[in-house]
Scaffold this active site. Structure first.
Site, short mmCIF file in Angstrom:
data_model
loop_
_atom_site.label_atom_id
_atom_site.label_comp_id
_atom_site.label_asym_id
_atom_site.label_seq_id
_atom_site.Cartn_x
_atom_site.Cartn_y
_atom_site.Cartn_z
N LYS A 215 0.86 -1.18 0.00
CA LYS A 215 0.00 0.00 0.00
C LYS A 215 0.90 1.23 0.00
CE LYS A 215 -2.20 2.40 3.18
NZ LYS A 215 -2.23 3.73 2.49
N GLU A 296 9.59 2.16 11.26
CA GLU A 296 10.60 3.22 11.25
C GLU A 296 9.81 4.51 11.18
OE1 GLU A 296 12.65 6.09 10.77
OE2 GLU A 296 12.81 5.59 8.65
N CYS A 330 13.56 11.54 7.45
CA CYS A 330 13.48 11.26 8.89
C CYS A 330 14.85 11.45 9.55
CB CYS A 330 12.95 9.84 9.13
SG CYS A 330 13.82 8.57 8.21
N GLU A 425 8.97 17.16 15.18
CA GLU A 425 9.43 16.91 13.82
C GLU A 425 8.64 17.78 12.86
OE1 GLU A 425 10.71 13.10 11.18
OE2 GLU A 425 8.71 13.02 12.05
#
Length: 524
Positions: A215, A296, A330, A425
């Site tokens: 997906k 992750e 990231c 973040e």
């Protein structure tokens, strides 16, 4: 094309990056971009088993650098089609799990060979769909090739574990350990590395003998489709990879909660990762295993600089880490924590380098391009407004011109360690600078976060470096270099705390996450 099994793989080496200072390479990329543009606006089906299925409605994949361009219209799966894909994967798994590791690996090697031959073709599509410049797109494709090559070799290595890591001998018994596949898994890759991470997550799962439902991100589904078609071209059996784009709320949750789902492999935000972990932990009726989650997630990565450091090297690394691919990694170094003795000097160099970054259309290979979509654009601009309250604006701070989601690379100075700009973040081109009284306080400030993915320490003092290596708490720590750009096989990648399950993609442990160890003992 069908795979030719049992070829002996060559020793592993990382795929080299393209040198775009060469005119022939630049021209080759320009030609690939022009060719990719002839295919804009096409429609793309689901792939379920051997079937290619068109649906309405569709996901419109838009070029973030030129919003008038639609990369493609991708069919969107609903729960009924997701269930059909699950059944196709379950059926394929029964035969695929019996295929030898060497033969499974050969499909990956063949795909790597073709991707290498068509490298600019893949990069050009990614440049248009994800807003990457030449170098960023090329590195993404190179990493995808690395994952195919590396995980193929790892599967072969693990299949021979009894020979390479023999068990303790017991007289009168023959004992063996083997790694067998888990079953059917759901692969949910991110948009920011839409080829490399998609390929890596999927290849690791299937070469271990599992079947998957892929997906992709709704922001970058076309490049994922191109990978699926490549695997079909090399002859991968139908149903081993099922391509099912769709809504996370509709089919993502459905598949995560499905009793036949054996594992979920996810890369993305902390919030979505935690939701997947929570849903997967609930045992569905008829479920006979504990689902495995490989996650992750995010990062609030930082670079610490002491007064002994090479300040030019530190400034270059900080700017590259903060603004490479517009900070949409990231691993991006969105914090720089600098000892006060050199803070003003280093901040000035960072600002000077940041102001040299030109923002523009990726196909024209500007240093900085667009952010991925309108939601990211609005969120990042909100953080920039917040930054004016939490720090001193040193560079950028505004929208940038262009028919896309362009934002100036932005630097704020004098930010408190507890400020949101230092804790949350942002996933965009925003860098926060903080001042520490000394290098030990700087490390304490670096560790003051819920994340723990990457970090970097700049110093020429070996005793300080040794202490930093021990005390900076993150999954990937670098010394005197940028905190982005982990290489497959050399720097296995994954983080601590809210950065995920420290899965260490591109390392010797990674395939173990997609297998289970079976021991057999036979009395002689």
């Amino acid at each position: 094309m069908t795979a030719t099994p049992f070829n002996e793989p060559q020793p592993y080496a990382n795929e080299p990056f393209t040198d775009f200072s060469r005119q022939d390479e630049r021209e080759a990329m320009e030609a690939a971009i022009a060719q990719a543009k002839t295919k804009l606006g096409r429609t793309y089906p689901l792939k379920i088993g051997a079937q290619m299925i068109e649906t309405e409605p569709k996901i419109a994949s838009v070029n973030p650098g030129n919003v008038n361009e639609v990369i493609g219209f991708v069919s969107k799966a609903n729960q009924e089609l997701a269930e059909q894909a699950m059944q196709a994967a379950l059926a394929a798994f029964e035969s695929w799990k019996r295929v030898s590791a060497r033969e499974r690996a050969e499909y990956l090697f063949q795909a790597a060979k073709l991707m290498r031959e068509r490298k600019h073709e893949f990069s050009a599509l990614m440049l248009l769909e994800a807003g990457k410049n030449y170098a960023e797109a090329d590195a993404d494709t190179a990493e995808a090739i690395d994952f195919l090559e590396y995980y193929g070799r790892e599967a072969i290595r693990l299949s021979a574990v009894n020979e390479t890591q023999p068990l303790v001998k017991i007289p009168g018994e023959e004992n063996r350990l083997s790694y067998i596949p888990l079953g059917v898994g759901v692969i949910i890759p991110p948009w920011n590395f839409p080829l490399a991470i998609c390929v890596g997550m999927t290849a690791a799962a299937i070469v271990s003998g599992n079947a998957v439902l892929l997906k992709p991100s709704s922001a970058t589904p076309v490049i994922a489709y191109k990978f699926v078609k490549l695997m079909q071209e090399v002859g991968l059996p139908a149903g081993v990879i099922n391509y099912v784009p769709g809504s996370g709320a509709e089919i993502g949750d459905y598949l995560t909660s499905h009793p036949q789902t054996r594992f979920v492999s996810f890369t993305g935000s902390k919030e979505v990762g935690l939701r997947i972990n929570r849903l997967a932990a609930e045992t569905a009726p008829g479920q006979i295993w504990i689902k495995r989650v490989i996650a992750e997630m995010g990062g609030k990565d930082g670079i610490v600089v002491d007064e002994t450091a090479d300040l030019d090297a530190a400034a270059s690394a900080i700017v590259a880490s903060a603004f490479g691919y517009q900070g949409q990694k990231c691993s991006a170094g969105s914090r720089a924590i600098i000892v006060e003795a050199v803070y003003d000097e280093l901040a000035g160099r960072i600002v000077e380098l940041t102001k040299q970054l030109q923002v523009g259309l990726p196909e024209h290979n500007f240093a900085a391009g667009p952010v991925i979509d309108s939601a990211s654009y609005a969120r990042i601009l909100d953080y920039i407004d917040l930054g004016r309250e939490e720090g001193e604006l040193l560079a950028g701070g505004s929208k940038a011109p262009g028919n896309g989601y362009y934002i100036q690379p932005t630097v704020f100075g004098g930010v408190d360690v507890k400020a949101r700009l230092m804790q949350e973040e942002i996933f965009g081109p925003v860098l926060a600078l903080a001042k520490a009284k000394d290098w030990r306080e700087a490390i304490e400030m670096y560790n003051d976060t819920e994340f723990g993915l990457t970090g970097s320490f700049f110093s020429t003092d070996e005793d300080r470096i040794a202490e930093a290596l021990e005390t900076m708490h993150c999954g990937n720590l670098y010394v005197n270099r940028k905190c982005t750009g982990a290489l497959v096989g050399a720097q296995p990648f994954g983080g601590f705390n809210m950065s995920g399950t420290d899965s260490k993609a591109g390392g010797h442990d990674y395939l173990l996450l997609f297998t289970q160890a079976k021991v057999t003992s036979r009395k002689l």
